[in-house]
Design a protein around this motif. Structure first.
Motif, PDB file in Angstrom:
ATOM      1  N   ALA A 133      -7.182   1.682  -2.624  1.00  0.00           N
ATOM      2  CA  ALA A 133      -6.417   2.377  -3.667  1.00  0.00           C
ATOM      3  C   ALA A 133      -5.971   3.750  -3.201  1.00  0.00           C
ATOM      4  CB  ALA A 133      -7.260   2.489  -4.933  1.00  0.00           C
ATOM      5  N   GLU A 134      -6.835   4.430  -2.462  1.00  0.00           N
ATOM      6  CA  GLU A 134      -6.482   5.749  -1.941  1.00  0.00           C
ATOM      7  C   GLU A 134      -5.375   5.653  -0.898  1.00  0.00           C
ATOM      8  OE1 GLU A 134      -8.630   9.535   0.327  1.00  0.00           O
ATOM      9  OE2 GLU A 134      -9.837   7.904  -0.516  1.00  0.00           O
ATOM     10  N   LEU A 135      -5.438   4.628  -0.042  1.00  0.00           N
ATOM     11  CA  LEU A 135      -4.434   4.469   1.005  1.00  0.00           C
ATOM     12  C   LEU A 135      -3.038   4.208   0.438  1.00  0.00           C
ATOM     13  CD1 LEU A 135      -6.276   2.235   3.654  1.00  0.00           C
ATOM     14  CD2 LEU A 135      -5.540   4.604   3.955  1.00  0.00           C
ATOM     15  N   VAL A 136      -2.963   3.440  -0.632  1.00  0.00           N
ATOM     16  CA  VAL A 136      -1.659   3.031  -1.159  1.00  0.00           C
ATOM     17  C   VAL A 136      -1.221   3.836  -2.379  1.00  0.00           C
ATOM     18  CG1 VAL A 136      -1.926   0.682  -0.289  1.00  0.00           C
ATOM     19  CG2 VAL A 136      -2.697   1.224  -2.609  1.00  0.00           C
ATOM     20  N   SER A 137      -2.001   4.839  -2.775  1.00  0.00           N
ATOM     21  CA  SER A 137      -1.640   5.637  -3.950  1.00  0.00           C
ATOM     22  C   SER A 137      -0.381   6.446  -3.667  1.00  0.00           C
ATOM     23  CB  SER A 137      -2.785   6.565  -4.333  1.00  0.00           C
ATOM     24  OG  SER A 137      -3.064   7.457  -3.266  1.00  0.00           O
ATOM     25  N   PRO A 138       0.456   6.679  -4.677  1.00  0.00           N
ATOM     26  CA  PRO A 138       1.700   7.436  -4.485  1.00  0.00           C
ATOM     27  C   PRO A 138       1.432   8.810  -3.883  1.00  0.00           C
ATOM     28  CG  PRO A 138       1.664   6.382  -6.632  1.00  0.00           C
ATOM     29  CD  PRO A 138       0.292   6.208  -6.063  1.00  0.00           C
ATOM     30  N   SER A 139       2.298   9.198  -2.956  1.00  0.00           N
ATOM     31  CA  SER A 139       2.167  10.494  -2.296  1.00  0.00           C
ATOM     32  C   SER A 139       2.880  11.571  -3.094  1.00  0.00           C
ATOM     33  CB  SER A 139       2.754  10.421  -0.889  1.00  0.00           C
ATOM     34  OG  SER A 139       2.883  11.704  -0.328  1.00  0.00           O
ATOM     35  N   LEU A 140       2.344  12.769  -3.056  1.00  0.00           N
ATOM     36  CA  LEU A 140       2.930  13.898  -3.784  1.00  0.00           C
ATOM     37  C   LEU A 140       4.348  14.178  -3.310  1.00  0.00           C
ATOM     38  CD1 LEU A 140       2.552  16.211  -5.818  1.00  0.00           C
ATOM     39  CD2 LEU A 140       1.638  17.598  -3.936  1.00  0.00           C
ATOM     40  N   LYS A 150       1.088  -7.132  -6.794  1.00  0.00           N
ATOM     41  CA  LYS A 150       1.898  -7.350  -7.997  1.00  0.00           C
ATOM     42  C   LYS A 150       2.737  -6.124  -8.339  1.00  0.00           C
ATOM     43  CE  LYS A 150      -1.430 -10.610 -10.007  1.00  0.00           C
ATOM     44  NZ  LYS A 150      -2.391 -10.852 -11.117  1.00  0.00           N
ATOM     45  N   MET A 151       2.242  -4.932  -7.954  1.00  0.00           N
ATOM     46  CA  MET A 151       2.969  -3.690  -8.250  1.00  0.00           C
ATOM     47  C   MET A 151       2.850  -2.734  -7.055  1.00  0.00           C
ATOM     48  SD  MET A 151       2.054  -2.960 -12.268  1.00  0.00           S
ATOM     49  CE  MET A 151       3.190  -1.561 -12.271  1.00  0.00           C
ATOM     50  N   PRO A 152       3.530  -3.030  -5.948  1.00  0.00           N
ATOM     51  CA  PRO A 152       3.432  -2.170  -4.763  1.00  0.00           C
ATOM     52  C   PRO A 152       4.046  -0.798  -5.013  1.00  0.00           C
ATOM     53  CG  PRO A 152       5.141  -3.825  -4.485  1.00  0.00           C
ATOM     54  CD  PRO A 152       4.417  -4.180  -5.730  1.00  0.00           C
ATOM     55  N   ALA A 153       3.511   0.189  -4.320  1.00  0.00           N
ATOM     56  CA  ALA A 153       3.976   1.567  -4.491  1.00  0.00           C
ATOM     57  C   ALA A 153       5.265   1.800  -3.710  1.00  0.00           C
ATOM     58  CB  ALA A 153       2.894   2.539  -4.019  1.00  0.00           C
ATOM     59  N   ASP A 154       6.123   2.640  -4.240  1.00  0.00           N
ATOM     60  CA  ASP A 154       7.363   2.985  -3.552  1.00  0.00           C
ATOM     61  C   ASP A 154       7.048   3.719  -2.247  1.00  0.00           C
ATOM     62  OD1 ASP A 154       8.869   1.904  -5.571  1.00  0.00           O
ATOM     63  OD2 ASP A 154       9.165   3.816  -6.624  1.00  0.00           O
ATOM     64  N   GLY A 155       7.781   3.361  -1.210  1.00  0.00           N
ATOM     65  CA  GLY A 155       7.623   4.054   0.060  1.00  0.00           C
ATOM     66  C   GLY A 155       6.448   3.598   0.894  1.00  0.00           C
ATOM     67  N   VAL A 156       5.696   2.624   0.397  1.00  0.00           N
ATOM     68  CA  VAL A 156       4.528   2.123   1.119  1.00  0.00           C
ATOM     69  C   VAL A 156       4.792   0.685   1.566  1.00  0.00           C
ATOM     70  CG1 VAL A 156       2.078   1.540   1.005  1.00  0.00           C
ATOM     71  CG2 VAL A 156       2.925   3.603  -0.136  1.00  0.00           C
ATOM     72  N   VAL A 157       4.541   0.425   2.853  1.00  0.00           N
ATOM     73  CA  VAL A 157       4.622  -0.931   3.385  1.00  0.00           C
ATOM     74  C   VAL A 157       3.200  -1.359   3.727  1.00  0.00           C
ATOM     75  CG1 VAL A 157       5.493  -2.404   5.230  1.00  0.00           C
ATOM     76  CG2 VAL A 157       6.932  -0.562   4.322  1.00  0.00           C
ATOM     77  N   LEU A 158       2.705  -2.387   3.067  1.00  0.00           N
ATOM     78  CA  LEU A 158       1.355  -2.899   3.326  1.00  0.00           C
ATOM     79  C   LEU A 158       1.474  -4.132   4.211  1.00  0.00           C
ATOM     80  CD1 LEU A 158      -1.702  -2.692   2.761  1.00  0.00           C
ATOM     81  CD2 LEU A 158      -1.346  -4.263   0.834  1.00  0.00           C
ATOM     82  N   VAL A 159       0.907  -4.051   5.408  1.00  0.00           N
ATOM     83  CA  VAL A 159       0.950  -5.153   6.371  1.00  0.00           C
ATOM     84  C   VAL A 159      -0.453  -5.730   6.505  1.00  0.00           C
ATOM     85  CG1 VAL A 159       1.528  -5.853   8.718  1.00  0.00           C
ATOM     86  CG2 VAL A 159       2.810  -3.987   7.625  1.00  0.00           C
ATOM     87  N   VAL A 160      -0.616  -6.989   6.165  1.00  0.00           N
ATOM     88  CA  VAL A 160      -1.909  -7.662   6.247  1.00  0.00           C
ATOM     89  C   VAL A 160      -1.903  -8.564   7.484  1.00  0.00           C
ATOM     90  CG1 VAL A 160      -3.550  -9.186   5.092  1.00  0.00           C
ATOM     91  CG2 VAL A 160      -2.131  -7.613   3.740  1.00  0.00           C
ATOM     92  N   VAL A 161      -2.819  -8.300   8.409  1.00  0.00           N
ATOM     93  CA  VAL A 161      -2.909  -9.071   9.652  1.00  0.00           C
ATOM     94  C   VAL A 161      -4.051 -10.081   9.524  1.00  0.00           C
ATOM     95  CG1 VAL A 161      -3.255  -8.965  12.141  1.00  0.00           C
ATOM     96  CG2 VAL A 161      -2.020  -7.118  10.970  1.00  0.00           C
TER      97      VAL A 161
END
Length: 326
Positions: free
Chosen positions: A56-63, A91-102
């Motif tokens: 949650a911390e990694l993908v939380s919206p940045s200031l 289901k609700m990805p954050a703007d500006g964040v790309v989550l890559v699952v390997v």
């Protein structure tokens, strides 16, 4: 590997075990993100080191809304709690964040095994990176590398390149790129042989080829030169073992068309053709002795011998003697 999208997909699944292709997929995701935001940062973390609050911390919206690429490595080891958190985020990805699952595609737990399908269902962009083990797939990889570098290569050139370099994809990719640059784009067997002649003369495979041909002096000379320039003892031992086992497998099969035998033996036709020629000087008794020699020297170079160079020298002489056994 599938082509990257023109815009970054917020959720991406890199699926498979081929390390080079996985690395390229992750790099492509980062490059695409940086085309959209030059300041995008890359963060890699193994799922075994991550908790749901950490995710949650990694993908939380940045200031300041900086772009980010978050790579979750080793997702085949994910637990249920973290898997649920990943799918909830999907289901609700954050703007500006790309989550890559390997993910390798396997997994022990139910959560790990079901994650790829769940991510597909959630709309993840999928990049397949299957392990390249079949000769045909490796040949296709070489052709594709040459094509992407802007060149063309004929079948004989493909076979020669794999023969000279081996099966390591990184080395094949580097060699393909360099050959295209050096040859003006048209790569054939002669171009490969010319470029790799110096290298091929000092590989473990060159030592093995001379040893199984019974050329004692030439094999010892090649081996000593290989060791002098830094070829690892274990690579020479592996090459000796590969040569002997290949001859044994090919000689045990019915002599026939290498192209037809390739599928059954799991070898490229050029390798079968070479082994058919080498097998003519061997008896079954000699091959049995040779198999024992390569098994012993493999253990010796991995720690059992006080002097691995001497162990290799003895093995080369014993292989030549085994070839003469009637």
């Amino acid at each position: 590997m599938t082509a990257p999208a023109t815009t970054s997909a917020p959720l991406q699944l890199v699926l498979g075990e081929e390390e080079l292709l996985v690395e390229r997929a992750v790099r492509a995701a980062l490059e695409q993100a940086r085309r959209e935001d030059a300041t995008a940062e890359l963060t890699k973390v193994r799922v075994s080191d991550l908790t749901p609050p950490g995710l949650a911390e990694l993908v939380s919206p940045s200031l300041f809304s900086e772009g980010r690429v978050i790579v979750l490595e080793g997702a085949q080891d994910i637990g249920q709690e973290l898997a649920d958190a990943v799918l909830a985020y999907a289901k609700m990805p954050a703007d500006g964040v790309v989550l890559v699952v390997v993910h390798t595609g396997g997994g022990r737990s139910k959560a790990a095994k079901s994650l790829p399908a769940a991510l597909r269902k959630a709309g993840a962009q999928v990049t397949e990176c299957p392990k390249i083990t079949r000769p045909a797939d490796r040949e296709s990889f070489v052709r594709n590398e040459v094509r992407q570098a802007g060149g063309k290569i004929d079948p004989a050139g493909v076979a020669a390149l794999i023969d000279a370099v081996g099966s390591d994809l990184r080395e094949l990719a580097a060699a393909a790129s360099q050959l295209v640059a050096d040859s003006g784009g048209r790569v054939d067997e002669e171009a490969v042989r010319r470029y790799h002649r110096g290298r091929a003369d000092v590989t473990g495979f060159a030592v093995a080829e001379k040893a199984v041909a019974g050329e004692r002096g030439a094999a010892l000379e090649a081996m000593r030169w290989a060791l002098q320039i830094g070829v690892a003892h274990v690579l020479i031992a592996d090459a000796l073992a590969d040569a002997v086992r290949t001859i044994a497998r090919v000689s045990a099969a019915d002599r026939g068309n290498p192209n037809q035998m390739a599928g059954e033996l799991g070898m490229p036709p050029w390798k079968i053709r070479k082994a058919q020629g080498q097998s003519r000087g061997w008896t079954q008794a000699g091959l049995a002795d040779a198999m024992a020699v390569v098994a012993r020297v493999n253990a010796e170079v991995k720690g059992q011998a006080a002097d691995p160079a001497y162990a290799l020298e003895r093995a080369v002489l014993e292989l030549a003697a085994a070839r003469d056994k009637r």
